[in-house]
Write a protein that holds these residues in place. Structure first.
Motif, short mmCIF file in Angstrom:
data_model
loop_
_atom_site.label_atom_id
_atom_site.label_comp_id
_atom_site.label_asym_id
_atom_site.label_seq_id
_atom_site.Cartn_x
_atom_site.Cartn_y
_atom_site.Cartn_z
N ASP A 74 -18.93 43.03 -16.28
CA ASP A 74 -17.64 43.72 -16.19
C ASP A 74 -16.68 43.25 -17.28
N TYR A 96 -14.77 43.48 -5.61
CA TYR A 96 -14.16 42.30 -6.20
C TYR A 96 -13.20 42.71 -7.29
N SER A 97 -12.20 41.86 -7.57
CA SER A 97 -11.39 42.09 -8.76
C SER A 97 -12.23 41.65 -9.96
N GLY A 98 -11.78 42.01 -11.15
CA GLY A 98 -12.51 41.64 -12.36
C GLY A 98 -12.78 40.14 -12.44
N PRO A 99 -11.73 39.32 -12.38
CA PRO A 99 -11.96 37.87 -12.48
C PRO A 99 -12.84 37.32 -11.36
N TRP A 101 -15.30 38.83 -9.81
CA TRP A 101 -16.68 39.18 -10.14
C TRP A 101 -17.22 38.25 -11.22
N ARG A 102 -16.40 38.02 -12.23
CA ARG A 102 -16.89 37.22 -13.36
C ARG A 102 -17.07 35.75 -13.01
N ARG A 103 -16.40 35.28 -11.97
CA ARG A 103 -16.64 33.90 -11.53
C ARG A 103 -18.01 33.81 -10.86
N TYR A 107 -21.36 35.41 -17.70
CA TYR A 107 -21.97 35.86 -18.95
C TYR A 107 -21.82 34.77 -20.00
N ARG A 161 -20.32 24.45 -19.37
CA ARG A 161 -18.99 24.95 -19.00
C ARG A 161 -19.12 26.08 -17.98
N LEU A 162 -20.17 26.87 -18.15
CA LEU A 162 -20.42 27.98 -17.24
C LEU A 162 -21.02 27.50 -15.93
N GLN A 165 -19.16 25.88 -12.77
CA GLN A 165 -18.43 26.77 -11.87
C GLN A 165 -19.36 27.37 -10.82
#
Lengths: 240, 269
Positions: A74, A96-99, A101-103, A107, A161-162, A165
């Motif tokens: 996304d 989900y909101s964009g952020p 989803w990305r958590r 990517y 770093r990814l 989380q």
């Protein structure tokens, strides 16, 4: 593949405990489902990556691999008026909101970016010394300036770093492109361990056939704008 | 109060020789400035003569409508100028709307406040006070907003990979662009802050210069200058912050994805 099929698949992979008769509680799985997803110029894609499994995606440069990953994460919109959908554990992306989803669906770009002077400032959670060492990185690197890192160190730190989380899905765009063979094996091992420990779904873009054999359970490639299953040569772009 | 020394057309013609000299030098050195220099000089003369006549007429009567018309014209021209100075401007209404609405809110609110509460002329909307104040406000806020927005869009374009890397880590749009936003507001504010820091030491700002020339006691003239500088700095600050905050939000869509497609390459005119 229907939506019901997706939900059944997701429920079938539940590893949690039943909370008693009559309850329908299913713990979220990390299965990633794409339904007629249109990314850039590619024909609509329908495929699934089960929790804890790795799908390797190959294709010529410029064929749209990165674009597909970015649409799944996304970061890019799929085509306008497209009917495609993405599901994580049976839940639609749009819930989900964009952020948010990305958590969950992380990517990792082919080229890592750094925007503060110090390495540590980029990490929301500090990696443990063991995690650093598993990638062949000295723990002191965290206190250093970014400008003193080699490109290989930056790439491995970007992966950490990814991972700190704890995302549920990993979308890796050539994560070992600029690494020597030893560091490459270290990265492959770390991702395999993460995948098994967290039952994460992984899509791994790689040009290396041998690496594909080491890390993946499914192999797809992009041919003439279509995502094809290497296993049996069938295309994954059917209309249903 | 001594009466001011009036200038005649001959006096202005002599001053114009300076500009002609500069144009000649540009010609000899091949600097290519003749055209823009002469056009700008002609525009200055014509526009100022016209506004002088207009202001004379407006000051002679007491209908606030004319003041409002002039204020609105200034706003629209300033808004267009802000857009023209962008290397990359926002598509559609946002191109001119962003700067214009930021200036509208900050300039009018502060000027109204000053006219009603601080100056309290009779009537409060007296054009002799309202129009010069608005003119100075617009001139400076226009500068600050143009610089700030230009910085915002340039930085967002150049640092798109960084912004998207931050989004990919799950940061929301506000966090991902926070550093660029801070930098852009700072860029818009620097000229005014520098002006305040050096006022009286390096230059005598225009307003007090005019008053001193007209014979006002310098100690009184500086009072108005201080007022103006505070007004203008506050107006530039609030206006720039408003424009940058709105502009930064416009760079992302409802899924908080970066949408640089909303920017189109502008012309530096």
């Amino acid at each position: 593949m229907t939506l019901q099929h997706i939900r059944d698949n997701a429920n079938a992979q539940v590893t949690g405990i039943n909370h008693g008769a009559g309850s329908d509680v299913s713990l979220p799985t990390n299965q990633l489902d794409l339904v007629k997803l249109q990314a850039g110029d590619l024909a609509p894609v329908t495929l699934s990556v089960a929790a804890g499994e790795c799908l390797v995606l190959a294709g010529a440069s410029g064929s749209g691999k990165s674009r597909l990953l970015r649409v799944i994460a996304d970061l890019d919109a799929s085509m306008e008026n497209a009917a495609g959908q993405i599901f994580l554990g049976g839940v639609d992306l749009l819930h989900y909101s964009g952020p948010e989803w990305r958590r969950r669906v992380a990517y990792l770009a082919a080229e890592s970016q750094w925007w503060f002077d110090d390495v540590a400032a980029h990490f929301s959670i500090m990696p443990t010394p063991e995690q650093m060492q598993s990638l062949g990185l000295k723990p002191e690197l965290l206190q250093q300036a970014v400008s003193r890192l080699s490109s290989g160190e930056r790439q491995r730190l970007a992966l950490l770093r990814l991972l700190v989380q704890q995302p549920r899905v990993l979308l890796l765009d050539e994560p070992t492109a600029s690494l020597d063979p030893e560091a490459t094996r270290a990265v492959e091992q770390l991702i395999a361990d993460y995948r098994q420990q967290h039952q994460a779904a992984v899509i791994w873009v790689s040009h290396d056939v041998n690496q594909a054999g080491r890390v993946g359970q499914h192999y797809f490639y992009i041919n003439q704008g279509r995502v094809c299953d290497q296993g049996d040569g069938s295309t994954r772009t059917e209309d249903e | 109060m001594n009466s001011i020394v009036l200038l005649s057309a001959t006096d202005l013609a002599l001053a114009a020789v300076l500009i002609l000299g500069l144009a000649l030098l540009s010609l000899l050195m091949g600097l290519g400035l003749i055209r823009s220099l002469t056009v700008a000089a002609l525009r200055t003369v014509i526009q100022l003569i016209l506004i002088g006549l207009v202001l004379k007429a407006v000051f002679a009567q007491s209908d606030p409508l004319w003041t409002a018309v002039i204020a609105l014209t200034m706003l629209l021209v300033a808004g267009r100028e802000v857009m023209a100075r962008q290397h990359r401007r926002f598509d559609g209404w946002w191109g001119i709307g962003l700067g214009t609405s930021a200036m509208f809110i900050s300039t009018f609110s502060i000027t109204l406040l000053v006219l009603l509460v601080i100056i309290q002329a009779e009537p409060w909307y007296a054009p002799q006070y309202a129009i010069p104040l608005l003119g100075m406000m617009f001139g400076n806020t226009m500068n600050g907003i143009a610089l700030g927005l230009d910085r915002l869009t340039q930085q967002a374009w150049q640092q798109r990979a960084i912004i998207e890397a931050r989004l990919a880590l799950g940061q929301d749009a506000r966090q991902a662009i926070a550093d660029i936003r801070r930098d852009s507001v700072r860029t818009g504010m620097v000229p005014m802050i520098n002006a305040m820091a050096t006022a009286g030491l390096v230059s005598l700002p225009g307003m007090m210069t005019g008053q001193i020339l007209a014979g006002v006691d310098p100690v009184e003239a500086v009072n108005y200058q201080i007022l103006i500088m505070f007004m203008v700095t506050a107006g530039t600050g609030f206006g720039t912050i408003a424009a940058i905050v709105l502009g930064a939000r416009r760079l992302f869509d409802e899924r908080q994805r970066l949408c640089l497609g909303r920017l189109s390459p502008g012309r530096y005119s």
